[in-house]
Design a protein around this motif. Structure first.
Motif, PDB file in Angstrom:
ATOM      1  N   ARG A  35       0.835  -1.211   0.000  1.00  0.00           N
ATOM      2  CA  ARG A  35       0.000   0.000   0.000  1.00  0.00           C
ATOM      3  C   ARG A  35       0.865   1.254   0.000  1.00  0.00           C
ATOM      4  O   ARG A  35       0.551   2.248  -0.665  1.00  0.00           O
ATOM      5  CB  ARG A  35      -0.935  -0.002   1.199  1.00  0.00           C
ATOM      6  N   SER A  44      -2.864   4.693  -4.066  1.00  0.00           N
ATOM      7  CA  SER A  44      -3.111   4.109  -2.752  1.00  0.00           C
ATOM      8  C   SER A  44      -4.586   3.756  -2.587  1.00  0.00           C
ATOM      9  O   SER A  44      -5.472   4.413  -3.131  1.00  0.00           O
ATOM     10  CB  SER A  44      -2.696   5.087  -1.653  1.00  0.00           C
ATOM     11  N   VAL A 103      -4.217  -3.398  -4.629  1.00  0.00           N
ATOM     12  CA  VAL A 103      -3.048  -2.873  -3.921  1.00  0.00           C
ATOM     13  C   VAL A 103      -1.771  -3.478  -4.489  1.00  0.00           C
ATOM     14  O   VAL A 103      -0.763  -2.776  -4.691  1.00  0.00           O
ATOM     15  CB  VAL A 103      -3.172  -3.151  -2.411  1.00  0.00           C
TER      16      VAL A 103
END
Length: 342
Positions: A35, A44, A103
């Motif tokens: 992340r 993000s 992610v």
């Protein structure tokens, strides 16, 4: 566990569970690193998604192993039933809601993203995420676990216990990942399918609860041999566990059901926008067509009913032959007349 289960022991009973600690810490750390790298690339994930992954996912998973749930899971049937529900439904839902694939793709470079996309496009990924496959796995697993010799093997052998708990999370994650579809998936299916599957899943939990409530004692030899002298007797212990599977299973499914309904509404709005765009383009391209063409477009737009409409695009009036009318009501509607033309 020889200590009676009380309110005090719930907060004081802890144990070391190496497999759970290693896996949850590794997943949480890997998600955090990925992340952070994705954030540096400007991709993000929202904080709420990270909280779902870390708290509902890895956090609850850790507690099922090291807290009183893990400590008493080999002593009381109802605690084992609670642990199974958490590992099969709550933990995977949290992990999938964290969008781990998104992610991961955000943290990788072009080469890594291409590898992830190739893996998702593989025939194996399409097969295991097919609605029937993932649904059958998550529906059948509790039945096979509790009503077969597998359950007593899990109670007697630590390695089988650890592997089974990991398997529960893996099966649950496959199910929620393929049904929530918040991440890139091999194939995107309508959320109405997921809603229908949820109904069957609730019925299966209820029937399993009844089977455990009214059926014979499960792993009677094991529970009779541990020498527990406190708490409910084996029959009442199993009845409590059956109630947990039946009632709590449905309660734990509510967040998932609400998420599905929200996703379904979003899909319908997206389909409506796509139809509007197609009809707008048609209006621009056929501005000189007859008035009936415009009536067809307006009828398609006003009658789409929240779904995808097919057959709204028709040929110009001068290029098609008008069918004879018989006075039926649907022949006055341009779209229905075209669909059921005689």
């Amino acid at each position: 566990m020889s200590t009676p289960l009380t309110i005090q022991s719930v907060f004081e009973s802890w144990r070391w569970d190496a497999s759970t600690v290693v896996l949850t810490v590794a997943l949480a750390a890997g998600y955090g690193v990925a992340r952070a790298r994705a954030a540096r690339r400007g991709e993000s994930a929202p904080a709420g998604r990270a909280a779902a992954f870390l708290l509902m996912g890895t956090g609850v998973w850790l507690l099922t192993g090291i807290s009183a749930i893990g400590a008493y899971s080999d002593t009381l049937f109802w605690v084992r039933a609670l642990q199974t529900l958490l590992l099969l439904y709550v933990v995977p839902f949290g992990l999938a809601a964290g969008r781990p694939v998104t992610v991961l793709r955000g943290a990788l470079g072009p080469g890594g993203r291409a590898w992830v996309d190739r893996a998702l496009a593989s025939s194996f990924a399409r097969a295991v995420t097919y609605p029937l496959v993932a649904s059958l796995l998550v529906l059948a697993t509790p039945w096979i676990l509790f009503l077969s010799p597998w359950f007593e093997v899990v109670l007697r052998h630590g390695a089988a216990d650890a592997l089974t708990r990991i398997l529960l999370v893996a099966i649950g994650f496959l199910y929620f990942y393929s049904r929530l579809q918040t991440d890139p998936v091999p194939h995107r299916y309508s959320q109405s399918i997921s809603l229908l599957i949820t109904v069957f899943e609730s019925l299966a939990d209820g029937i399993l609860g009844l089977a455990l409530w009214l059926g014979p004692l499960v792993a009677a030899g094991y529970y009779g041999g541990i020498g527990r002298t406190w708490g409910p007797d084996p029959r009442m212990d199993q009845i409590i566990g059956a109630g947990i599977i039946w009632v709590l299973g449905d309660v734990l499914g509510l967040p998932y059901l609400l998420t599905l309904m929200r996703s379904w509404a979003a899909d319908e709005r997206r389909h409506a926008r796509e139809l509007d765009a197609a009809l707008d383009a048609l209006e621009v391209g056929t501005a000189d067509d007859s008035g009936e063409q415009s009536a067809t477009i307006m009828a398609a737009r006003s009658g789409r009913g929240g779904g995808r409409i097919r057959g709204a695009v028709t040929a110009p009036a001068e290029n098609r032959e008008e069918p004879p009318t018989t006075g039926l009501w649907w022949e006055n509607d341009p779209q229905l007349r075209e669909r059921f033309r005689r």
